[in-house]
Each structure stands twice: as structure tokens, then as C-alpha cells.
Design a protein around this motif. Structure first.
Motif, PDB file in Angstrom:
ATOM      1  N   LYS A 129       0.129  -3.616   4.158  1.00  0.00           N
ATOM      2  CA  LYS A 129      -1.043  -2.750   3.996  1.00  0.00           C
ATOM      3  C   LYS A 129      -0.876  -1.396   4.695  1.00  0.00           C
ATOM      4  CE  LYS A 129      -6.064  -3.300   3.779  1.00  0.00           C
ATOM      5  NZ  LYS A 129      -7.228  -4.112   4.216  1.00  0.00           N
ATOM      6  N   PRO A 164      -2.290  -3.836  -1.724  1.00  0.00           N
ATOM      7  CA  PRO A 164      -3.281  -3.408  -0.724  1.00  0.00           C
ATOM      8  C   PRO A 164      -2.760  -2.302   0.189  1.00  0.00           C
ATOM      9  CG  PRO A 164      -2.359  -5.553  -0.149  1.00  0.00           C
ATOM     10  CD  PRO A 164      -1.817  -5.214  -1.500  1.00  0.00           C
ATOM     11  N   SER A 166      -4.189   0.542   3.314  1.00  0.00           N
ATOM     12  CA  SER A 166      -5.281   0.674   4.292  1.00  0.00           C
ATOM     13  C   SER A 166      -6.234   1.802   3.911  1.00  0.00           C
ATOM     14  CB  SER A 166      -4.723   0.908   5.694  1.00  0.00           C
ATOM     15  OG  SER A 166      -3.983   2.108   5.752  1.00  0.00           O
TER      16      SER A 166
END
Length: 248
Positions: A129, A164, A166
Motif C-alpha cells: 500500500k 491498494p 495509501s
């Protein structure tokens, strides 16, 4: 009606939907399967991104599969064993790109970078991430990859593969001819707008994820908003497009 621009509304709605089982990148099913196998062949996606310049996208994205056919494998140990000279011969013999000699070197250098920097695992570029700026920066480390391709690569990972991140702040639109034409006709940028103006207008529209409108712009430009004889009546943004509403 929401105050958000229609392009942002469409992009956000699409981003809500579950990921498709297969991301459609090329017409050939086997080549598409290779590009979608991020678990076993993440380098196929990265290498395809590196090829996507100065030729049609469909041709560029077929190159990893064509290399696989030529050498009989797409394992990193086999890719790294091939010399730059041999790659140039493969590119030339199969006419893989508009600029075979140059792009063969780009391909070779990308393979070597994945081998040395990412330990033969290209998915290290987007594992755990990371922030969007970090992913874009990592793509910029590849020979011949500029900001347009780097942001496109990160955008597809986030928006279509649903990797994914952040955040999505640093994923901009990739201002190709379709993106520029649609934004101009929709009254978002002027006729002479350069890449920077296009990018900053997209940031203004949706600062959290400017690139969320990128695919819609590209799709509209390729499907309806053609340079000549546009099909405005069937376009998905015709209800809020000044170009259509004002009679073209």
C-alpha cells in the motif's frame, strides 16, 4: 444534481464497482491473460507500460506476449539471460514496435532494472500500500518512461486492477490527443492548452484523485468524440457538454 463535474461523477461511480475479473488491455485472450497475471508475471505489465510510446497502445501492449512466443518463456530468469543484441534481433525480426532498435534497448534495460532493483519481482513497485507519488516515482526510474507513462501505469493499477494505495493524489491524467480534445470540447481547457494545463485542470476537478477521469476521457475520445464527425447524440457526457449543447 451534484456540483461535481460529470466526468468526476462517472469516474467515481466506476471506481465504486467491483474489479472486473479480467482487465481488458488487448484483444488477444492469451496476451491479455499474461498482462492480468500480476501474481506470477507482474513484470509483463511493467514491461508493457515501458513499451507504450510512439506507437498504437494495442501494438505496444502485445510486446510482452510476442517476446514470450519468441523465446518460449516469460520467466524472469530467462528474460534476464538474453543479451541486448538478441533483444534487438527479436524486435527487428518480429517488427514489434515502430522504433525497434531503441525500444529493444528500453525493454532490455527494464528487464535488468526489475532484476537488480526489484529482485526479479516487479510487484515490489506497488506492494504494501504505497503512496501514489512513490509508485509514479518508481516507474519514472525505468529508461524512457516519462511522467505520462508513469502516471498511466499507476492509474491503471489503482483504477482497474484495484491495487491498494495509501492515497491517489499524485495520479494525474495522461494528456494524449483524446484527453485534450474532450476536455477542450467540454470547455475545461482552451484550444492551445498544453499538457500542464490539462493536468492542473484535472487536479482542480478532483484533487484527491485527478486521474479518476482519465479512462472516461480516453473512452469518450475514442468512441464518440472523434476529431471528425463526432457522435455527440450517443456520448455519455452529451447532457453537460457545451460543444454539443451549443450546436458544435
Amino acid at each position: 444534481m451534484s456540483n461535481e463535474h460529470i466526468l468526476v461523477r462517472i469516474g467515481k461511480e466506476r471506481f465504486k464497482h467491483p474489479k472486473d475479473n479480467v482487465v481488458h488491455l488487448v484483444e488477444d485472450p492469451e496476451a491479455n491473460a499474461l498482462l492480468n497475471d500480476l501474481d506470477n508475471y507482474p513484470h509483463a505489465y511493467v514491461l508493457a507500460c515501458c513499451m507504450d510510446r510512439q506507437t498504437k497502445a494495442e501494438r505496444a501492449w502485445m510486446i510482452p506476449f510476442k517476446i514470450k512466443e519468441a523465446i518460449g518463456s516469460f520467466e524472469m530468469k530467462d528474460l534476464t539471460s538474453i543479451s541486448e543484441k538478441k533483444y534487438k534481433k527479436i524486435f527487428a525480426d518480429n517488427n514489434l514496435h515502430r522504433f525497434n532498435d531503441v525500444m529493444a534497448s528500453v525493454f532490455y534495460n527494464a528487464v535488468q532494472r526489475i532484476h537488480t532493483v526489484y529482485h526479479d519481482d516487479a510487484s515490489e513497485i506497488w506492494k504494501d500500500k504505497p503512496g501514489s507519488a512513490e509508485v509514479v516515482y518508481r516507474f519514472l526510474g525505468f529508461d524512457g518512461v516519462g511522467i505520462k507513462i508513469a502516471t498511466m501505469a499507476a492509474n491503471i493499477l489503482a483504477r482497474q486492477y484495484r491495487i491498494p494505495f495509501s492515497d491517489f493524489y499524485s495520479i494525474d491524467v495522461s494528456p494524449d490527443v483524446h484527453v485534450k480534445r474532450v476536455m477542450n470540447r467540454m470547455g475545461l481547457v482552451d484550444d492551445e492548452a498544453d499538457n500542464d494545463k490539462v493536468i492542473y485542470k484535472a487536479r482542480e476537478l478532483y484533487p484527491k484523485f485527478p486521474g479518476i477521469i482519465d479512462y472516461s476521457l480516453w473512452e469518450i475520445g475514442r468512441t464518440w468524440c472523434r476529431p471528425n464527425d463526432p457522435n455527440c447524440e450517443e456520448c455519455i457526457v452529451s447532457s453537460e457538454c457545451p460543444y454539443y449543447q451549443n450546436g458544435r
